[in-house]
Design a protein around this motif. Structure first.
Motif, PDB file in Angstrom:
ATOM      1  N   ILE A  31       0.858  -1.191   0.000  1.00 11.27           N
ATOM      2  CA  ILE A  31       0.000   0.000   0.000  1.00 11.27           C
ATOM      3  C   ILE A  31       0.894   1.240   0.000  1.00 11.27           C
ATOM      4  O   ILE A  31       1.902   1.299   0.691  1.00 11.27           O
ATOM      5  CB  ILE A  31      -0.983   0.028   1.197  1.00 11.27           C
ATOM      6  CG1 ILE A  31      -0.237  -0.045   2.535  1.00 11.27           C
ATOM      7  CG2 ILE A  31      -2.011  -1.082   1.079  1.00 11.27           C
ATOM      8  CD1 ILE A  31      -1.084   0.409   3.702  1.00 11.27           C
ATOM      9  N   GLU A  32       0.522   2.192  -0.802  1.00 12.92           N
ATOM     10  CA  GLU A  32       1.330   3.397  -0.986  1.00 12.92           C
ATOM     11  C   GLU A  32       0.434   4.619  -0.828  1.00 12.92           C
ATOM     12  O   GLU A  32      -0.595   4.729  -1.486  1.00 12.92           O
ATOM     13  CB  GLU A  32       1.992   3.374  -2.378  1.00 12.92           C
ATOM     14  CG  GLU A  32       2.589   4.691  -2.855  1.00 12.92           C
ATOM     15  CD  GLU A  32       3.624   5.291  -1.913  1.00 12.92           C
ATOM     16  OE1 GLU A  32       4.581   4.593  -1.569  1.00 12.92           O
ATOM     17  OE2 GLU A  32       3.442   6.468  -1.529  1.00 12.92           O
ATOM     18  N   LYS A  33       0.863   5.527   0.028  1.00 18.96           N
ATOM     19  CA  LYS A  33       0.071   6.735   0.310  1.00 18.96           C
ATOM     20  C   LYS A  33      -0.090   7.629  -0.916  1.00 18.96           C
ATOM     21  O   LYS A  33      -1.161   8.185  -1.170  1.00 18.96           O
ATOM     22  CB  LYS A  33       0.780   7.497   1.429  1.00 18.96           C
ATOM     23  CG  LYS A  33       0.336   8.914   1.615  1.00 18.96           C
ATOM     24  CD  LYS A  33       0.838   9.476   2.922  1.00 18.96           C
ATOM     25  CE  LYS A  33       2.251   9.993   2.872  1.00 18.96           C
ATOM     26  NZ  LYS A  33       2.586  10.768   4.098  1.00 18.96           N
ATOM     27  N   THR A  40      11.350   8.172  -1.899  1.00 16.79           N
ATOM     28  CA  THR A  40      12.620   8.882  -2.049  1.00 16.79           C
ATOM     29  C   THR A  40      13.621   8.000  -2.788  1.00 16.79           C
ATOM     30  O   THR A  40      14.524   8.497  -3.467  1.00 16.79           O
ATOM     31  CB  THR A  40      13.162   9.295  -0.663  1.00 16.79           C
ATOM     32  OG1 THR A  40      12.174  10.092  -0.002  1.00 16.79           O
ATOM     33  CG2 THR A  40      14.431  10.101  -0.780  1.00 16.79           C
ATOM     34  N   SER A  41      13.442   6.681  -2.699  1.00 20.39           N
ATOM     35  CA  SER A  41      14.353   5.759  -3.404  1.00 20.39           C
ATOM     36  C   SER A  41      14.400   6.080  -4.898  1.00 20.39           C
ATOM     37  O   SER A  41      15.460   5.999  -5.524  1.00 20.39           O
ATOM     38  CB  SER A  41      13.890   4.317  -3.211  1.00 20.39           C
ATOM     39  OG  SER A  41      13.782   4.004  -1.852  1.00 20.39           O
ATOM     40  N   ALA A  42      13.248   6.441  -5.474  1.00 21.63           N
ATOM     41  CA  ALA A  42      13.211   6.740  -6.916  1.00 21.63           C
ATOM     42  C   ALA A  42      13.992   8.009  -7.238  1.00 21.63           C
ATOM     43  O   ALA A  42      14.487   8.171  -8.358  1.00 21.63           O
ATOM     44  CB  ALA A  42      11.764   6.886  -7.377  1.00 21.63           C
ATOM     45  N   THR A 524      21.853   3.913   3.149  1.00 24.43           N
ATOM     46  CA  THR A 524      20.461   3.914   3.632  1.00 24.43           C
ATOM     47  C   THR A 524      19.608   2.948   2.811  1.00 24.43           C
ATOM     48  O   THR A 524      18.796   2.217   3.371  1.00 24.43           O
ATOM     49  CB  THR A 524      19.805   5.315   3.594  1.00 24.43           C
ATOM     50  OG1 THR A 524      19.990   5.888   2.304  1.00 24.43           O
ATOM     51  CG2 THR A 524      20.399   6.229   4.631  1.00 24.43           C
ATOM     52  N   ILE A 525      19.810   2.917   1.506  1.00 21.41           N
ATOM     53  CA  ILE A 525      19.002   1.988   0.704  1.00 21.41           C
ATOM     54  C   ILE A 525      19.433   0.545   0.981  1.00 21.41           C
ATOM     55  O   ILE A 525      18.599  -0.365   1.033  1.00 21.41           O
ATOM     56  CB  ILE A 525      19.104   2.334  -0.794  1.00 21.41           C
ATOM     57  CG1 ILE A 525      18.488   3.716  -1.044  1.00 21.41           C
ATOM     58  CG2 ILE A 525      18.377   1.291  -1.637  1.00 21.41           C
ATOM     59  CD1 ILE A 525      18.548   4.186  -2.478  1.00 21.41           C
ATOM     60  N   GLY A 526      20.746   0.347   1.210  1.00 18.51           N
ATOM     61  CA  GLY A 526      21.216  -1.000   1.554  1.00 18.51           C
ATOM     62  C   GLY A 526      20.428  -1.576   2.728  1.00 18.51           C
ATOM     63  O   GLY A 526      19.744  -2.602   2.595  1.00 18.51           O
TER      64      GLY A 526
HETATM   65  C1  LIG Z   1      18.947  13.011  -4.355  1.00 15.43           C
HETATM   66  C2  LIG Z   1      19.072  11.843  -3.436  1.00 15.43           C
HETATM   67  C3  LIG Z   1      20.076  10.902  -3.658  1.00 15.43           C
HETATM   68  C4  LIG Z   1      20.202   9.808  -2.804  1.00 15.43           C
HETATM   69  N1  LIG Z   1      21.106   8.829  -3.104  1.00 15.43           N
HETATM   70  C5  LIG Z   1      21.175   7.722  -2.324  1.00 15.43           C
HETATM   71  C6  LIG Z   1      21.986   6.622  -2.692  1.00 15.43           C
HETATM   72  O1  LIG Z   1      22.594   6.589  -3.770  1.00 15.43           O
HETATM   73  N2  LIG Z   1      22.046   5.562  -1.846  1.00 15.43           N
HETATM   74  C7  LIG Z   1      21.359   5.527  -0.657  1.00 15.43           C
HETATM   75  O2  LIG Z   1      21.480   4.567   0.104  1.00 15.43           O
HETATM   76  N3  LIG Z   1      20.534   6.544  -0.312  1.00 15.43           N
HETATM   77  C8  LIG Z   1      20.409   7.611  -1.130  1.00 15.43           C
HETATM   78  N4  LIG Z   1      19.521   8.605  -0.811  1.00 15.43           N
HETATM   79  C9  LIG Z   1      18.681   8.432   0.386  1.00 15.43           C
HETATM   80  C10 LIG Z   1      17.619   7.372   0.059  1.00 15.43           C
HETATM   81  O3  LIG Z   1      16.991   7.694  -1.150  1.00 15.43           O
HETATM   82  C11 LIG Z   1      16.565   7.174   1.145  1.00 15.43           C
HETATM   83  O4  LIG Z   1      17.169   7.169   2.396  1.00 15.43           O
HETATM   84  C12 LIG Z   1      15.868   5.839   0.890  1.00 15.43           C
HETATM   85  O5  LIG Z   1      15.418   5.794  -0.437  1.00 15.43           O
HETATM   86  C13 LIG Z   1      14.721   5.586   1.816  1.00 15.43           C
HETATM   87  O6  LIG Z   1      14.157   4.367   1.430  1.00 15.43           O
HETATM   88  P1  LIG Z   1      12.900   3.792   2.171  1.00 15.43           P
HETATM   89  O7  LIG Z   1      12.658   2.438   1.598  1.00 15.43           O
HETATM   90  O8  LIG Z   1      13.092   3.886   3.641  1.00 15.43           O
HETATM   91  O9  LIG Z   1      11.729   4.820   1.856  1.00 15.43           O
HETATM   92  P2  LIG Z   1      11.197   5.570   0.572  1.00 15.43           P
HETATM   93  O10 LIG Z   1      11.940   5.232  -0.643  1.00 15.43           O
HETATM   94  O11 LIG Z   1      11.053   6.997   0.902  1.00 15.43           O
HETATM   95  O12 LIG Z   1       9.738   4.956   0.420  1.00 15.43           O
HETATM   96  C14 LIG Z   1       8.756   5.187   1.398  1.00 15.43           C
HETATM   97  C15 LIG Z   1       7.404   5.172   0.735  1.00 15.43           C
HETATM   98  O13 LIG Z   1       6.401   5.095   1.757  1.00 15.43           O
HETATM   99  C16 LIG Z   1       5.316   5.924   1.373  1.00 15.43           C
HETATM  100  N5  LIG Z   1       4.526   6.252   2.556  1.00 15.43           N
HETATM  101  C17 LIG Z   1       4.780   7.184   3.500  1.00 15.43           C
HETATM  102  N6  LIG Z   1       3.785   7.177   4.413  1.00 15.43           N
HETATM  103  C18 LIG Z   1       2.912   6.209   4.053  1.00 15.43           C
HETATM  104  C19 LIG Z   1       1.686   5.742   4.586  1.00 15.43           C
HETATM  105  N7  LIG Z   1       1.132   6.272   5.691  1.00 15.43           N
HETATM  106  N8  LIG Z   1       1.032   4.741   3.961  1.00 15.43           N
HETATM  107  C20 LIG Z   1       1.553   4.202   2.812  1.00 15.43           C
HETATM  108  N9  LIG Z   1       2.700   4.631   2.245  1.00 15.43           N
HETATM  109  C21 LIG Z   1       3.379   5.612   2.872  1.00 15.43           C
HETATM  110  C22 LIG Z   1       5.996   7.104   0.740  1.00 15.43           C
HETATM  111  O14 LIG Z   1       5.089   7.820  -0.092  1.00 15.43           O
HETATM  112  C23 LIG Z   1       7.107   6.430  -0.064  1.00 15.43           C
HETATM  113  O15 LIG Z   1       6.669   6.076  -1.345  1.00 15.43           O
HETATM  114  C24 LIG Z   1      19.341   9.672  -1.676  1.00 15.43           C
HETATM  115  C25 LIG Z   1      18.321  10.601  -1.472  1.00 15.43           C
HETATM  116  C26 LIG Z   1      18.179  11.674  -2.343  1.00 15.43           C
HETATM  117  C27 LIG Z   1      17.057  12.643  -2.111  1.00 15.43           C
END
Ligand SMILES: Cc1cc2nc3c(=O)[nH]c(=O)nc-3n(C[C@H](O)[C@H](O)[C@H](O)COP(=O)(O)OP(=O)(O)OC[C@H]3O[C@@H](n4cnc5c(N)ncnc54)[C@H](O)[C@@H]3O)c2cc1C
Length: 542
Positions: A31-33, A40-42, A524-526
């Motif tokens: 589920i995605e909000k 942020t991963s994208a 962080t993505i790792g």
């Molecule tokens: C420009 C940039 C470059 C970066 N480069 C790197 C890199 O190369 N390597 C690295 O490790 N990190 C990098 N980072 C950091 C990294 O992108 C993030 O730390 C990481 O993607 C977070 O991943 P995640 O799976 O925790 O969450 P996210 O990728 O943020 O996914 C979380 C998802 O949950 C959804 N969500 C939120 N609340 C709810 C809810 N209540 N119900 C349902 N869905 C919800 C959000 O909409 C989002 O789609 C970069 C960040 C930026 C901005």
């Protein structure tokens, strides 16, 4: 088959977790909000830091869990149970398994062989632990392409190791070769009628392609609102949906929170971090929902002051520029408002960003100023702005220009005497190539983002060719790091350390195994992908 496992969020962690759940016999739903998926991963660089990874092993590059652990111990130190020895070991053990598990589903990885861990002088440090997804044809996503969160990148087949070559591509044949390689790969995609994705987009694109192949349902615009618990406190379902359409999704095998951090909820963030998130390029949906919903049922929050700090500038169109090389190439320094340097500008972004915030407690340093001379401007890209181009940037107010350093200081309201004496000292030290104040350019990491043709120090040079320029730098971040405390099985913990059965957490929703440190590119993505992998396995075992 009815859904038994709910994955909250469609970033790298959520997509990987859903895949692992399916492969382990569960029936997950994502589920995605947001109306777009990818989080942020994208938007990211797509780097995934996995020590001792299978690609290194296949190339015969020696690394090991022990070396990874030694490095963790040296650079992270003791930050409490979020980075317990058990969680560190789990990360190092399961990381390579996750890499292979995804490969078996068709995911294609490549390595950034030149990318150094950020603390090369520490035990266990390595070069080349960062993985990324190979460039991927966007068309393979079919209708899911329309709803992918887009980073606004040009459709070119670039990858991480080429990035440091871009700013020096007019100066070094090797750098030019790297950039021409991108042109060649992009053309090959185009000739096949394909559209290349790169960086974070190809990472989440490849993961989404597997999600679709495994027929895992994905529901957009479906925010998690609260969790359902049984009489024993076990999480057994999720209440989701917009205000006017709430519904319960039963989750007998549990819920995985992969909903990112809280970079973009100013009111929630400020008390923990003293900043509002206005300088963060994280997704606007990074609003701490998992943190709040988890805490509401008694989960512990930890390391809430931590973030992936990153000095940024704000482009004339309002876009947050997360470039690195502006501050790592010779002929540019960062000064506070008294005109003094306070850190190694070429240090890792987390350290450089944190230094700005720390400095600001003593001397006004938010914003700080990147000061550079015409030689620097004529040689290197600034973000995507090509060398030599200045007029429109000065006109827009993004670049401040001074015929002399005094004039520049006056326009920026920097103390002129401070700036003059700082630049004089930098110029004296630069002649020998030794930064006696902050050791800039000494480490392999500093040099990675330097100019290989600049001698004797690829990262440190004089600022002496007028006119001079300055750009405001702010303490931005890639997202927050603090979150729900979890054990080595990715199970969320109460404040008393007991397990909240049925609730799992990963990524920026979780208190980080990396602590306040950023050991290497992809740190962080790792963990987001690896602890999602672990969570799904744990849920399948319960
Ligand atoms: C420009 C940039 C470059 C970066 N480069 C790197 C890199 O190369 N390597 C690295 O490790 N990190 C990098 N980072 C950091 C990294 O992108 C993030 O730390 C990481 O993607 C977070 O991943 P995640 O799976 O925790 O969450 P996210 O990728 O943020 O996914 C979380 C998802 O949950 C959804 N969500 C939120 N609340 C709810 C809810 N209540 N119900 C349902 N869905 C919800 C959000 O909409 C989002 O789609 C970069 C960040 C930026 C901005």
């Amino acid at each position: 088959m009815s859904i038994d496992f709910v994955v909250v969020g469609s970033g790298a962690g959520g997509l990987a977790g859903a895949i692992a759940a399916k492969l382990n016999g569960l029936n997950p739903i994502i589920i995605e909000k947001s109306a777009v998926w990818g989080g942020t991963s994208a938007l990211s660089g797509g780097g995934v830091w996995i020590p001792n990874n299978p690609l290194m092993q296949r190339e015969g590059i020696a690394d090991s869990e022990e070396q990874g652990l030694a490095y963790f111990d040296a650079v992270i130190g003791d930050v409490g149970p979020a980075s317990s020895p058990e969680r560190r070991q789990a990360y190092l053990r399961v990381g390579p398994e996750m890499v292979v598990g995804l490969e078996e589903q068709g995911f294609e990885w490549c390595r950034a062989p030149r990318y150094p861990d950020y603390y090369q002088d520490q035990p266990g440090a390595h070069i080349g632990r960062t993985l990324e997804a190979t460039n991927f044809d966007a068309k393979r996503l079919g209708s899911w392409l329309k709803t992918m969160r887009r980073a606004g990148l040009p459709a070119i087949a670039v990858n991480t190791d080429v990035a440091p070559q871009i700013p020096t591509s007019f100066r070094s044949l090797k750098s030019l070769g790297g950039v021409l390689g991108v042109v060649g790969r992009t053309l090959a995609f185009r000739l096949r009628g394909q559209v290349p994705l790169s960086m974070g987009e190809t990472l989440v694109g490849q993961l989404m392609a597997i999600v679709q192949k495994l027929e895992i349902p994905v529901r957009l615009e479906t925010p998690l609102r609260s969790l359902v618990q049984d009489a024993e406190g076990r999480v057994t379902g999720a209440i989701v949906g917009r205000d006017d359409a709430r519904e319960e999704i039963p989750a007998p095998r549990g819920v995985l929170l992969a909903a990112g951090g809280f970079a973009k909820d100013a009111a929630f963030r400020e008390p923990y971090q003293g900043v509002t998130g206005e300088w963060s390029p994280a997704s606007p949906d990074d609003t701490g929902d998992a943190h709040k919903i988890g805490a509401a049922i008694g989960a512990e929050l930890a390391l809430m002051d931590a973030a992936t700090w990153y000095p940024v500038s704000i482009m004339p169109n309002g876009r947050i520029n997360v470039g690195i090389w502006e501050r790592t190439l010779p002929g540019a320094i960062i000064v506070d408002q008294s005109g003094r340097r306070y850190t190694n500008e070429a240090a890792s972004y987390v350290d450089a960003g944190r230094a700005m915030l720390e400095r600001d407690k003593e001397v006004p340093a938010v914003p700080s100023w990147l000061v550079f001379d015409s030689r620097n401007r004529n040689r290197y890209f600034f973000g995507h702005i090509p060398p030599r181009l200045t007029k429109p940037l000065v006109k827009s107010g993004f670049f401040v220009r001074g015929r002399t350093l005094e004039e520049l200081a006056g326009k920026c309201r920097i103390d002129p005497a401070g700036l003059m004496s700082t630049v004089e000292r930098v110029n004296t030290m630069a002649a020998n190539g030794v930064d006696e104040d902050f050791n800039r350019g000494e480490s392999v990491y500093d040099q990675y983002y330097g100019d290989p043709t600049h001698k004797p120090n690829p990262s440190f040079g004089a600022i002496d060719k007028a006119p001079f320029y300055a750009v405001r730098f702010w303490p931005g971040d890639l997202s927050t790091k603090g979150g729900l405390m979890a054990d080595e099985h990715a199970r969320v913990l109460h404040e008393d350390g007991s397990v909240i059965e049925g609730l799992y957490v990963t990524g920026n929703s979780a208190a980080p195994v990396m602590g306040r440190t950023y050991p290497g590119a992809g740190a962080t993505i790792g963990p987001s992908m690896v602890f999602a992998w672990i969570a799904a396995r744990s849920a399948a075992r319960m």
